[in-house]
Structures are given as structure tokens and as C-alpha cells.
Design a protein around this motif. Structure first.
Motif, PDB file in Angstrom:
ATOM      1  N   ASP A 273       0.760  -1.110   0.061  1.00  0.00           N
ATOM      2  CA  ASP A 273       0.074   0.003  -0.127  1.00  0.00           C
ATOM      3  C   ASP A 273       0.860   1.371  -0.107  1.00  0.00           C
ATOM      4  O   ASP A 273       0.521   2.404  -0.605  1.00  0.00           O
ATOM      5  CB  ASP A 273      -0.807  -0.116   1.194  1.00  0.00           C
ATOM      6  N   LEU A 274       1.925   1.361   0.730  1.00  0.00           N
ATOM      7  CA  LEU A 274       3.000   2.502   0.789  1.00  0.00           C
ATOM      8  C   LEU A 274       3.556   2.761  -0.604  1.00  0.00           C
ATOM      9  O   LEU A 274       3.690   3.622  -0.831  1.00  0.00           O
ATOM     10  CB  LEU A 274       3.883   2.359   1.713  1.00  0.00           C
ATOM     11  N   ALA A 275       3.805   1.653  -1.205  1.00  0.00           N
ATOM     12  CA  ALA A 275       4.507   1.604  -2.497  1.00  0.00           C
ATOM     13  C   ALA A 275       3.726   2.220  -3.544  1.00  0.00           C
ATOM     14  O   ALA A 275       3.939   2.963  -4.394  1.00  0.00           O
ATOM     15  CB  ALA A 275       5.284   0.217  -2.914  1.00  0.00           C
ATOM     16  N   THR A 276       2.452   1.770  -3.553  1.00  0.00           N
ATOM     17  CA  THR A 276       1.346   2.340  -4.341  1.00  0.00           C
ATOM     18  C   THR A 276       1.216   3.699  -4.201  1.00  0.00           C
ATOM     19  O   THR A 276       0.992   4.530  -5.247  1.00  0.00           O
ATOM     20  CB  THR A 276       0.228   1.427  -4.034  1.00  0.00           C
ATOM     21  N   TYR A 277       1.301   4.080  -2.957  1.00  0.00           N
ATOM     22  CA  TYR A 277       0.997   5.678  -2.870  1.00  0.00           C
ATOM     23  C   TYR A 277       2.228   6.387  -3.323  1.00  0.00           C
ATOM     24  O   TYR A 277       1.996   7.472  -4.096  1.00  0.00           O
ATOM     25  CB  TYR A 277       0.859   5.884  -1.212  1.00  0.00           C
ATOM     26  N   LEU A 278       3.526   5.701  -2.997  1.00  0.00           N
ATOM     27  CA  LEU A 278       4.789   6.686  -3.347  1.00  0.00           C
ATOM     28  C   LEU A 278       4.804   6.387  -4.859  1.00  0.00           C
ATOM     29  O   LEU A 278       5.313   7.418  -5.509  1.00  0.00           O
ATOM     30  CB  LEU A 278       5.676   6.039  -2.913  1.00  0.00           C
ATOM     31  N   HIS A 279       4.512   5.459  -5.822  1.00  0.00           N
ATOM     32  CA  HIS A 279       4.259   5.441  -7.300  1.00  0.00           C
ATOM     33  C   HIS A 279       3.347   6.662  -7.684  1.00  0.00           C
ATOM     34  O   HIS A 279       3.745   7.257  -8.581  1.00  0.00           O
ATOM     35  CB  HIS A 279       3.823   4.088  -7.341  1.00  0.00           C
ATOM     36  N   ALA A 280       2.349   6.571  -7.030  1.00  0.00           N
ATOM     37  CA  ALA A 280       1.199   7.589  -7.524  1.00  0.00           C
ATOM     38  C   ALA A 280       1.745   9.192  -7.143  1.00  0.00           C
ATOM     39  O   ALA A 280       1.331   9.910  -7.920  1.00  0.00           O
ATOM     40  CB  ALA A 280      -0.083   7.483  -6.949  1.00  0.00           C
ATOM     41  N   THR A 281       2.454   9.286  -6.397  1.00  0.00           N
ATOM     42  CA  THR A 281       2.839  10.522  -5.901  1.00  0.00           C
ATOM     43  C   THR A 281       4.217  10.940  -6.401  1.00  0.00           C
ATOM     44  O   THR A 281       4.281  12.170  -7.084  1.00  0.00           O
ATOM     45  CB  THR A 281       3.099  10.902  -4.305  1.00  0.00           C
ATOM     46  N   CYS A 282       5.124  10.153  -6.464  1.00  0.00           N
ATOM     47  CA  CYS A 282       6.599  10.512  -7.035  1.00  0.00           C
ATOM     48  C   CYS A 282       7.047   9.758  -8.440  1.00  0.00           C
ATOM     49  O   CYS A 282       7.958   9.918  -9.021  1.00  0.00           O
ATOM     50  CB  CYS A 282       7.503  10.053  -6.119  1.00  0.00           C
ATOM     51  N   GLY A 283       5.965   8.858  -8.907  1.00  0.00           N
ATOM     52  CA  GLY A 283       6.183   8.205 -10.212  1.00  0.00           C
ATOM     53  C   GLY A 283       7.074   6.888  -9.985  1.00  0.00           C
ATOM     54  O   GLY A 283       7.765   6.800  -9.225  1.00  0.00           O
TER      55      GLY A 283
END
Length: 227
Positions: free
Chosen positions: A198-208
Motif C-alpha cells: 500500500d505504501l509503494a502504491t502511494y509513493l508510485h502515484a505521488t513520485c512516479g
């Protein structure tokens, strides 16, 4: 029957001889040696106030002696030591939360904090454990958690600098500041499974995403290069 009064003469026996006088212990009003009689006379000769004072002192001495004997004969029970807060505090990940309309670029993550001890633990701080991230916790800290009464925690994580994030991380964690009656501690709670994804999904969506990847990795390890 015992009594107090003058001694009455006894009539002579039928043969004219006087009766032999006998006295049983039951008829004796006071008995003792001459020394005991003299001690009683000395005690009776004391002023009443002095006799009362001595009686109080004798009673107090008897009570003190009984208390001292009880204290010496009773083994005190040593109090059980209080464990360190990190030993009794547990953090369980419940899943990601809905987006915060006031912070659309932040991710929300839900946890449950519990304490397995009779003494409560206070959560004083919560950090995301990675540089470049900010955290905000609901309800507000410090938060006291009692044994047997779990408390929900919502951690809002936001990125303030994508370039500050490490190129990869394994088992993301939260750093908690804990306190109970024993000590204060900083303790890291590691997570596998759902929270890293879930954290990786959020970081992908925010930082690419990492170059060449269209989405978050499926495993617990996230090797990412941020823009």
C-alpha cells in the motif's frame, strides 16, 4: 460458698471435740507468697495517675511487640517489575484508508494499537521511518492505550521531497515513541505484506514509478527510483 464477714463460731461436734477447720482453694480470695503480697501492696500504694500511666505503657509495649513479631515472621512480597513499553505494545496494520479531501496528495493508513499489560502505555510520537516523508496521526498524540482496550490510529503520510526518498526499502516501518511507568523508548515496528504494497502504491502515484515499471512491485521489497 465463699463470703466476706466475721468468722462465726462452730458448735462442737457430737463427741465434744472441736471441728478441724479446712479451707479449699475455691474459698481463697487472695493467695500468694509474701513477696507477691508485698508487690501488690506497693502497686496499690502508687498514685492512681501513675498506675494508669504504667498500664498504658504496658499495653503499648505489648502491642508493639506483637506488631514486630508479625512483621518479622511475614515475608514481604516483592512487586512484579513493569515490562518495557516495547515489550507489551503491539501495532497491527488494518489497511489503507480513504483519501483525505483536505490533503489529496497524502496517503492514509489505518492501524490498531494494543497493550498487553495491566499498566497503560502512552504513544508520544509516530514517524514514517523514511526520509522525505511527513506523518500526521489521528487521534492527536500523546495517546494513552490501556490493556485490553485497543485504540485505532490513522497515520496520514505525505511526501515533501521525492528526491530525499531512498532508492529502495525493505519492510517499511513506523518509529514510535513509547512511555510507561518503567521507561521511555523509541521502537521501530516492521511490517510485511499489505503495508509495504500500500505504501509503494502511494509513493508510485505521488513520485512516479521506477523507470520501466508501470505499477508498484508485487513483493514486499520495493526497489524504486524516484523522480
Amino acid at each position: 460458698m465463699a463470703g466476706i464477714g466475721p468468722v462465726e463460731p462452730e458448735p462442737p461436734s457430737s463427741d465434744g471435740t472441736p471441728h478441724a477447720h479446712t479451707q479449699s482453694h475455691a474459698d481463697t480470695l487472695w493467695s500468694g507468697s509474701p513477696n507477691s503480697l508485698r508487690s501488690y501492696e506497693r502497686w496499690a500504694a502508687l498514685p492512681p495517675r501513675l498506675r494508669r500511666t504504667l498500664q498504658v505503657l504496658l499495653v503499648a509495649a505489648a502491642v508493639a511487640g506483637a506488631y514486630a513479631y508479625t512483621a518479622l515472621s511475614t515475608t514481604p512480597t516483592a512487586p512484579s517489575p513493569t515490562p518495557w513499553p516495547s515489550q507489551v505494545t503491539f501495532l497491527h496494520y488494518e489497511g489503507s484508508g480513504p483519501p483525505d479531501p483536505h490533503h489529496p496528495r497524502a496517503g492514509t493508513f489505518r492501524f490498531t494499537g494494543s497493550v498487553r499489560d495491566a499498566h497503560p502505555v502512552t504513544i508520544r510520537q509516530v514517524h514514517a521511518g523514511l526520509p522525505g516523508l511527513n506523518t500526521h496521526v489521528t487521534p492527536a498524540l500523546p495517546l494513552t492505550v490501556k490493556g485490553g482496550t485497543p485504540k485505532p490510529l490513522t497515520v496520514r503520510i505525505s511526501v515533501h521531497k521525492c528526491a530525499a526518498l531512498p532508492p529502495g526499502f525493505t519492510l517499511p516501518h513506523l518509529d514510535l515513541g513509547l512511555r510507561n511507568r518503567q521507561a521511555q523508548q523509541q521502537h521501530s515496528y516492521l511490517f510485511g505484506g499489505a503495508y509495504p504494497r500500500d505504501l509503494a502504491t502511494y509513493l508510485h502515484a505521488t513520485c512516479g514509478p521506477r523507470e520501466g515499471h508501470s505499477g508498484p512491485p508485487r513483493g514486499p521489497r520495493t526497489d524504486l527510483t524516484w523522480k
